[in-house]
Scaffold this active site. Structure first.
Site, short mmCIF file in Angstrom:
data_model
loop_
_atom_site.label_atom_id
_atom_site.label_comp_id
_atom_site.label_asym_id
_atom_site.label_seq_id
_atom_site.Cartn_x
_atom_site.Cartn_y
_atom_site.Cartn_z
N ASN A 163 0.79 -1.23 0.00
CA ASN A 163 0.00 0.00 0.00
C ASN A 163 0.83 1.29 0.00
OD1 ASN A 163 0.80 -0.53 2.62
ND2 ASN A 163 -1.15 -0.03 3.56
N LYS A 186 12.89 -6.81 0.40
CA LYS A 186 11.97 -7.75 -0.23
C LYS A 186 10.60 -7.07 -0.30
CE LYS A 186 9.95 -12.30 -0.34
NZ LYS A 186 8.68 -11.73 -0.86
N THR A 189 4.94 -8.52 -3.72
CA THR A 189 4.91 -8.75 -5.17
C THR A 189 4.16 -7.61 -5.86
OG1 THR A 189 5.10 -11.12 -4.91
CG2 THR A 189 4.19 -10.33 -6.99
N GLU A 259 5.23 -3.56 11.93
CA GLU A 259 3.99 -2.81 11.94
C GLU A 259 2.96 -3.66 11.24
OE1 GLU A 259 1.68 0.49 9.56
OE2 GLU A 259 3.86 0.57 9.36
N CYS A 293 -3.12 0.70 7.16
CA CYS A 293 -3.21 0.11 8.51
C CYS A 293 -3.73 1.14 9.50
CB CYS A 293 -1.87 -0.47 8.95
SG CYS A 293 -0.55 0.72 8.81
#
Length: 488
Positions: A163, A186, A189, A259, A293
């Protein structure tokens, strides 16, 4: 214009030890746009052997990076921030296609990230050690002095979510680098092209070979392998509570900074400024379709003002626009995947079946969920507790502030909450009792400014982020004790 390294078949490469490398076994993951399912690129599905190469490169490069002066490290970060700003239109455009974020939010994410990177460099310059005299402890000796400096941890694994693919990657990379670590990014995707773009920015800015590496691949194939890799010294993860809990189960003696999810409540008391409250609830609950979040995820309103509040929220929701962010700037964009949209629909169906009153929305077009508001939601409904990650808000009516606190605290999550009141005593009464990392008074739940501490409790996270806090998390004290010999 900065170009990402790819071949004629739209296959992107990973940055390993300063080189942009193809997938060794030619397997790729196709990244499609949530807007129209068009293919926007293919990223390598890396193997365990390729992960080993990335970790090895990071380990080796960190040895010399840690002795680069803070001033020189800061210069690299300043350049990265400048390059980001020069390319913000292009990167925001990539964000629109890859994660369906509206262009305005994409641009503001890139600008905020540049500010974050510059402030991180400035902050690191001002972090200093200390010396502690031995005789300040009872029975301590005057001939002992402790010199305390900060040391890097080694190799930081930064796992970023879809996001905020630029901001929440940079908020791990920049403090990690300034602390003297090497970093392996990383990215999720969906968001990995933005992540690779950011790595390219840092490379252009002069991060030495191997100090920043990228790894793309299926979590199911290399996720556990990289998080438990003996060469990883620290993991900074932003993502779902489910994955975060899994990582914390399988790792061993590696510090974690996480988080995770949230079910942030907006508590509205009887003396709240309802105009201000409604504005904050609508922007906090619906921007980027609630895929944040820290989005407002439920409204706990005391009975006597609930009807007036609902009226104000509905009139503001009428102005919300939805559609294709490639065509126009919209508030409500397609959700990241059809699976995500299916889940939101499940929660809406459950609320309807159990008697919640649907005031507006409730419809779906492809991956777009129309902005939705339910009233008279009760605590037996899933929408009262589960995080939809979509543009759906429940109103739970409560008798008083104590009932609101009780329902807010019954959640497994504890990221943030908001309280709307004009009474300072009530604001502190509620804030002191909420089991969350941050309480916002008369404002929507949100992260930032980025030098404030940012944390979640319970299932919402481990450790504290925020620029100085992140640098300190990614370093440790190193103590040298000087023993002076007293010659008469």
């Amino acid at each position: 214009m900065m170009t990402l390294i790819k071949d004629d078949n739209n296959r992107y490469r990973n940055l390993i030890n300063g080189e942009w490398v193809n997938s060794k076994n030619s397997t790729y993951i196709t990244v499609t746009s949530p807007i129209d399912n068009s293919v926007i690129g293919n990223v390598p599905a890396m193997t365990k052997d390729e992960v080993d190469l990335a970790v090895q490169a990071a380990k080796e490069a960190q040895k010399s990076w840690k002795s680069v002066t803070i001033g020189e490290k800061a210069e690299v970060l300043y350049r990265a921030a400048d390059i980001l700003l020069k390319n913000k239109e292009e990167l925001a455009g990539l964000m629109v296609r890859e994660i369906a974020k509206d262009r305005k939010s994409g641009l503001s994410e890139v600008e905020r990230t540049a500010d974050f990177i510059k402030f991180t460099a400035d902050t690191a310059k001002n972090i200093s050690g200390e010396s502690i005299p031995g005789d300040s402890f009872p029975g301590g000796k005057t001939n002992k002095v402790s010199i305390v400096r900060r040391e890097p941890l080694g190799v930081v694994l930064a796992i970023s979510p879809f996001n905020y693919p630029v901001n929440l990657a940079a908020s791990k990379i920049a403090p990690g680098l300034m602390a003297g670590n090497s970093v392996i990014l990383k990215p999720a995707t969906q968001g990995s092209l933005c992540g690779l773009y950011l790595a390219r920015v840092f490379q252009e800015a002069g991060v030495p070979n191997g100090v920043l590496n990228t790894v793309t691949g299926k979590g199911s194939e290399i996720g556990d392998y990289i998080t438990t890799h003996p060469g990883i010294n620290f993991i900074n993860f932003t993502g779902s509570t489910e994955v975060g809990q899994h990582i914390s189960h399988i790792t061993n003696m590696v510090p974690l900074l996480m988080e995770l999810g949230g079910k942030d409540a907006a508590i509205v008391l009887e003396d709240a400024d309802l105009e201000l409250t409604a504005n904050n609830i609508v922007s906090g609950g619906y921007s980027y379709s609630g895929q944040r979040c820290t989005a407002v995820k439920r409204i706990l309103a005391v009975d006597q003002i609930a009807d007036q509040l609902v009226e104000k929220i509905l009139s503001k929701m009428e102005k919300l626009t939805y559609g294709n962010p490639l065509e126009k700037d919209v508030d409500i964009v397609p959700l990241i995947s059809s699976k995500a949209a299916d889940f939101v629909c499940e929660l809406m169906d459950d609320a309807r079946e159990k008697g919640a009153k649907l005031l507006v929305g409730g419809d779906r077009e492809g991956n777009i969920i129309h902005p939705t508001l339910f009233d008279y939601v009760t605590t037996d409904m899933r929408i009262a507790w589960e995080e939809p990650f979509g543009p759906v808000l429940p109103i739970i009516r409560v008798k008083n502030k104590d009932e609101a606190i009780e329902i807010a605290n019954a959640s497994e999550y504890g990221l943030q909450s908001a309280v709307f009141t004009q009474n300072i005593n009530d604001a502190f009464y509620v804030a002191d009792r909420l089991e969350v990392g941050t309480v916002q008074v008369n404002n929507k739940t949100e992260r930032g400014p980025d030098h404030f501490p940012f944390l979640g409790v319970k299932a919402s996270g481990i450790g504290t982020q925020g620029i100085r806090y992140s640098i300190e998390s990614m370093s440790r004290p190193k103590v040298t004790v000087i023993n002076l010999s007293h010659h008469e």
